[in-house]
Design a protein around this motif. Structure first.
Motif, PDB file in Angstrom:
ATOM      1  N   ASP A  48       0.853  -1.195   0.000  1.00 12.79           N
ATOM      2  CA  ASP A  48       0.000   0.000   0.000  1.00 12.79           C
ATOM      3  C   ASP A  48       0.888   1.245   0.000  1.00 12.79           C
ATOM      4  O   ASP A  48       2.119   1.146   0.017  1.00 12.79           O
ATOM      5  CB  ASP A  48      -0.997  -0.016   1.174  1.00 12.79           C
ATOM      6  CG  ASP A  48      -0.318  -0.068   2.534  1.00 12.79           C
ATOM      7  OD1 ASP A  48       0.912   0.163   2.597  1.00 12.79           O
ATOM      8  OD2 ASP A  48      -1.013  -0.334   3.529  1.00 12.79           O
ATOM      9  N   ARG A  49       0.238   2.395  -0.029  1.00 14.07           N
ATOM     10  CA  ARG A  49       0.995   3.645  -0.151  1.00 14.07           C
ATOM     11  C   ARG A  49       2.000   3.800   0.986  1.00 14.07           C
ATOM     12  O   ARG A  49       3.158   4.141   0.772  1.00 14.07           O
ATOM     13  CB  ARG A  49       0.017   4.834  -0.168  1.00 14.07           C
ATOM     14  CG  ARG A  49       0.689   6.177  -0.315  1.00 14.07           C
ATOM     15  CD  ARG A  49      -0.322   7.280  -0.480  1.00 14.07           C
ATOM     16  NE  ARG A  49      -1.114   7.099  -1.691  1.00 14.07           N
ATOM     17  CZ  ARG A  49      -0.721   7.472  -2.911  1.00 14.07           C
ATOM     18  NH1 ARG A  49       0.460   8.052  -3.067  1.00 14.07           N
ATOM     19  NH2 ARG A  49      -1.482   7.280  -3.948  1.00 14.07           N
ATOM     20  N   GLU A  53       6.011   3.905   0.401  1.00 11.14           N
ATOM     21  CA  GLU A  53       6.732   5.137   0.747  1.00 11.14           C
ATOM     22  C   GLU A  53       7.808   4.863   1.786  1.00 11.14           C
ATOM     23  O   GLU A  53       8.913   5.395   1.719  1.00 11.14           O
ATOM     24  CB  GLU A  53       5.743   6.201   1.261  1.00 11.14           C
ATOM     25  CG  GLU A  53       4.984   6.862   0.120  1.00 11.14           C
ATOM     26  CD  GLU A  53       3.904   7.831   0.593  1.00 11.14           C
ATOM     27  OE1 GLU A  53       3.615   7.870   1.810  1.00 11.14           O
ATOM     28  OE2 GLU A  53       3.335   8.525  -0.285  1.00 11.14           O
ATOM     29  N   ARG A  72      -4.061  -4.811  -2.836  1.00 11.92           N
ATOM     30  CA  ARG A  72      -4.725  -3.666  -2.208  1.00 11.92           C
ATOM     31  C   ARG A  72      -5.442  -2.808  -3.247  1.00 11.92           C
ATOM     32  O   ARG A  72      -4.960  -2.650  -4.366  1.00 11.92           O
ATOM     33  CB  ARG A  72      -3.696  -2.803  -1.468  1.00 11.92           C
ATOM     34  CG  ARG A  72      -3.031  -3.532  -0.313  1.00 11.92           C
ATOM     35  CD  ARG A  72      -4.103  -4.046   0.631  1.00 11.92           C
ATOM     36  NE  ARG A  72      -3.532  -4.783   1.733  1.00 11.92           N
ATOM     37  CZ  ARG A  72      -3.349  -4.258   2.948  1.00 11.92           C
ATOM     38  NH1 ARG A  72      -3.686  -3.032   3.215  1.00 11.92           N
ATOM     39  NH2 ARG A  72      -2.836  -5.010   3.901  1.00 11.92           N
ATOM     40  N   LYS A  73      -6.558  -2.238  -2.804  1.00 14.42           N
ATOM     41  CA  LYS A  73      -7.392  -1.434  -3.701  1.00 14.42           C
ATOM     42  C   LYS A  73      -6.614  -0.298  -4.379  1.00 14.42           C
ATOM     43  O   LYS A  73      -6.797  -0.010  -5.553  1.00 14.42           O
ATOM     44  CB  LYS A  73      -8.534  -0.830  -2.875  1.00 14.42           C
ATOM     45  CG  LYS A  73      -9.889  -1.175  -3.441  1.00 14.42           C
ATOM     46  CD  LYS A  73     -11.078  -0.535  -2.764  1.00 14.42           C
ATOM     47  CE  LYS A  73     -10.769   0.275  -1.558  1.00 14.42           C
ATOM     48  NZ  LYS A  73     -11.719   0.397  -0.514  1.00 14.42           N
ATOM     49  N   GLU A  74      -5.747   0.346  -3.604  1.00 13.23           N
ATOM     50  CA  GLU A  74      -5.044   1.520  -4.115  1.00 13.23           C
ATOM     51  C   GLU A  74      -3.841   1.163  -4.988  1.00 13.23           C
ATOM     52  O   GLU A  74      -3.173   2.049  -5.537  1.00 13.23           O
ATOM     53  CB  GLU A  74      -4.559   2.377  -2.946  1.00 13.23           C
ATOM     54  CG  GLU A  74      -3.358   1.802  -2.197  1.00 13.23           C
ATOM     55  CD  GLU A  74      -3.483   1.888  -0.687  1.00 13.23           C
ATOM     56  OE1 GLU A  74      -4.386   1.241  -0.126  1.00 13.23           O
ATOM     57  OE2 GLU A  74      -2.669   2.602  -0.083  1.00 13.23           O
ATOM     58  N   ALA A  75      -3.522  -0.139  -5.127  1.00 10.08           N
ATOM     59  CA  ALA A  75      -2.256  -0.544  -5.749  1.00 10.08           C
ATOM     60  C   ALA A  75      -2.163  -0.144  -7.223  1.00 10.08           C
ATOM     61  O   ALA A  75      -1.081   0.193  -7.707  1.00 10.08           O
ATOM     62  CB  ALA A  75      -2.033  -2.035  -5.592  1.00 10.08           C
ATOM     63  N   GLU A  77      -3.444   2.504  -8.816  1.00  3.94           N
ATOM     64  CA  GLU A  77      -3.099   3.933  -8.845  1.00  3.94           C
ATOM     65  C   GLU A  77      -1.647   4.150  -8.409  1.00  3.94           C
ATOM     66  O   GLU A  77      -0.897   4.912  -9.021  1.00  3.94           O
ATOM     67  CB  GLU A  77      -4.057   4.626  -7.864  1.00  3.94           C
ATOM     68  CG  GLU A  77      -3.974   6.118  -7.777  1.00  3.94           C
ATOM     69  CD  GLU A  77      -4.871   6.604  -6.639  1.00  3.94           C
ATOM     70  OE1 GLU A  77      -4.413   7.448  -5.869  1.00  3.94           O
ATOM     71  OE2 GLU A  77      -6.019   6.100  -6.524  1.00  3.94           O
ATOM     72  N   LEU A  78      -1.260   3.427  -7.383  1.00  2.42           N
ATOM     73  CA  LEU A  78       0.091   3.546  -6.832  1.00  2.42           C
ATOM     74  C   LEU A  78       1.154   3.171  -7.869  1.00  2.42           C
ATOM     75  O   LEU A  78       2.171   3.842  -8.017  1.00  2.42           O
ATOM     76  CB  LEU A  78       0.179   2.575  -5.656  1.00  2.42           C
ATOM     77  CG  LEU A  78       1.059   2.920  -4.476  1.00  2.42           C
ATOM     78  CD1 LEU A  78       0.660   4.246  -3.887  1.00  2.42           C
ATOM     79  CD2 LEU A  78       0.941   1.810  -3.432  1.00  2.42           C
ATOM     80  N   HIS A  79       0.899   2.081  -8.602  1.00  5.22           N
ATOM     81  CA  HIS A  79       1.860   1.629  -9.614  1.00  5.22           C
ATOM     82  C   HIS A  79       1.942   2.606 -10.788  1.00  5.22           C
ATOM     83  O   HIS A  79       2.992   2.708 -11.429  1.00  5.22           O
ATOM     84  CB  HIS A  79       1.501   0.217 -10.110  1.00  5.22           C
ATOM     85  CG  HIS A  79       1.932  -0.871  -9.160  1.00  5.22           C
ATOM     86  ND1 HIS A  79       1.254  -1.142  -7.992  1.00  5.22           N
ATOM     87  CD2 HIS A  79       2.973  -1.734  -9.200  1.00  5.22           C
ATOM     88  CE1 HIS A  79       1.867  -2.136  -7.365  1.00  5.22           C
ATOM     89  NE2 HIS A  79       2.898  -2.522  -8.070  1.00  5.22           N
ATOM     90  N   GLU A  80       0.852   3.289 -11.070  1.00  9.29           N
ATOM     91  CA  GLU A  80       0.885   4.306 -12.138  1.00  9.29           C
ATOM     92  C   GLU A  80       1.692   5.521 -11.687  1.00  9.29           C
ATOM     93  O   GLU A  80       2.405   6.139 -12.460  1.00  9.29           O
ATOM     94  CB  GLU A  80      -0.546   4.745 -12.482  1.00  9.29           C
ATOM     95  CG  GLU A  80      -1.346   3.713 -13.249  1.00  9.29           C
ATOM     96  CD  GLU A  80      -0.829   3.519 -14.675  1.00  9.29           C
ATOM     97  OE1 GLU A  80      -0.545   4.512 -15.345  1.00  9.29           O
ATOM     98  OE2 GLU A  80      -0.705   2.351 -15.095  1.00  9.29           O
ATOM     99  N   GLU A  81       1.559   5.823 -10.410  1.00  8.59           N
ATOM    100  CA  GLU A  81       2.149   7.036  -9.848  1.00  8.59           C
ATOM    101  C   GLU A  81       3.647   6.896  -9.575  1.00  8.59           C
ATOM    102  O   GLU A  81       4.399   7.855  -9.643  1.00  8.59           O
ATOM    103  CB  GLU A  81       1.420   7.273  -8.522  1.00  8.59           C
ATOM    104  CG  GLU A  81       1.478   8.639  -7.940  1.00  8.59           C
ATOM    105  CD  GLU A  81       0.745   8.623  -6.608  1.00  8.59           C
ATOM    106  OE1 GLU A  81       1.403   8.875  -5.596  1.00  8.59           O
ATOM    107  OE2 GLU A  81      -0.469   8.336  -6.581  1.00  8.59           O
TER     108      GLU A  81
END
Ligand SMILES: [Fe+2]
Length: 260
Positions: A48-49, A53, A72-75, A77-81
């Motif tokens: 996760d974020r 980080e 994880r749900k946010e993963a 977006e995280l991989h794009e970022e």
């Protein structure tokens, strides 16, 4: 160049162990680059974020992935970022993020590739043909290393032998147990079947002993799997790579056992 790899970081316990141990390891080995397999660095599993980080802040130049990369749900977006956060390059379909990361090291590019195995793993594209294609698209500046996140040792060995001389290093992750087979293959590729893990020392693959053992004895009445507790082990690999010859000069296993 000196490359330092840390094996699968297992949950918050493993993440905190990396944060505790990495400063001293950096002082001792002075690596030019640090690669950490982080697909299970979030509490429970996945990434996760916060855990990504924290791993970057601890010193990771690149975080490699595996079967839990998108747990994880946010993963997505995280991989794009985060371009230095990788998922396996051979995931099917059109997943978020990328399976490779290039670092401009001056006279050469360090090219980190994350791949996943097919045996006893979730379905993905063929890692051998995927890597073949990726190498065709590469250039003479590339010093290529591969994290092969796979369950079966045979598949990992096949990856090492098939690409011997064409990549500088193939190291395995995913099994959480460090293997003792680090060697330089005949055409110059450094190889290790599994780097191991950073996580609870007295555990089953980083998870709590009691529920894991119980679930083997009484699978009809499963207990919830819990995270293991400190103290931890820190498993890593130090590779000295020849950036001109694009080969491996030497390998050293790191296996730190924290005490109570
Ligand atoms: Fe995994």
């Amino acid at each position: 160049m000196k490359l330092f790899v840390l094996g699968d970081v297992v949950s918050r316990v493993g993440l905190e162990a990396v944060e505790r141990c990495l400063p001293a390891l950096k002082r001792k080995y002075r690596p030019d680059c640090i690669i950490i397999n982080g697909e299970n660095s979030a509490i429970g599993n996945g990434i996760d974020r916060l855990s990504a980080e924290r791993l970057f802040h601890a010193g990771a130049d690149c975080i490699t992935g595996g079967n839990h990369s998108f747990q994880r749900k946010e993963a997505g977006e995280l991989h794009e970022e985060m371009p230095a956060l990788l998922r396996p390059a051979n995931w099917s379909g059109d997943p978020f993020g990328k399976g490779e990361y290039r670092m401009d090291m001056g006279a050469y590019d360090l090219r980190v590739i994350s791949l996943q195995g097919t045996l006893y793993m979730n379905k993905c594209e063929n890692p051998f043909t995927t890597l073949e294609k990726m190498l065709e698209e590469g250039g003479p500046r590339d010093l290529t290393i591969v994290d092969f996140h796979a369950e079966a040792t045979a598949e990992k060995q096949a990856m090492g032998w098939h690409f011997d001389g064409r990549v500088a290093l193939v190291f395995g992750t995913h099994t959480h147990v460090q293997t003792n087979d680090a060697r330089i293959l005949p055409k110059g590729t450094g190889y290790l079947s599994d780097v191991g893990m950073c996580g609870s020392r007295d555990s089953i693959l980083g998870k709590g002993l009691e529920p894991c053992i119980h679930n083997f004895i009484d699978p009809e009445n499963r207990m919830k799997i819990t995270d293991g507790e400190p103290p931890c082990i820190i498993n890593g690999l130090l590779a000295d790579l020849d950036e001109k010859a694009k080969k491996c000069r030497s390998l050293e296993l790191i296996n730190i056992q924290e005490t109570d």
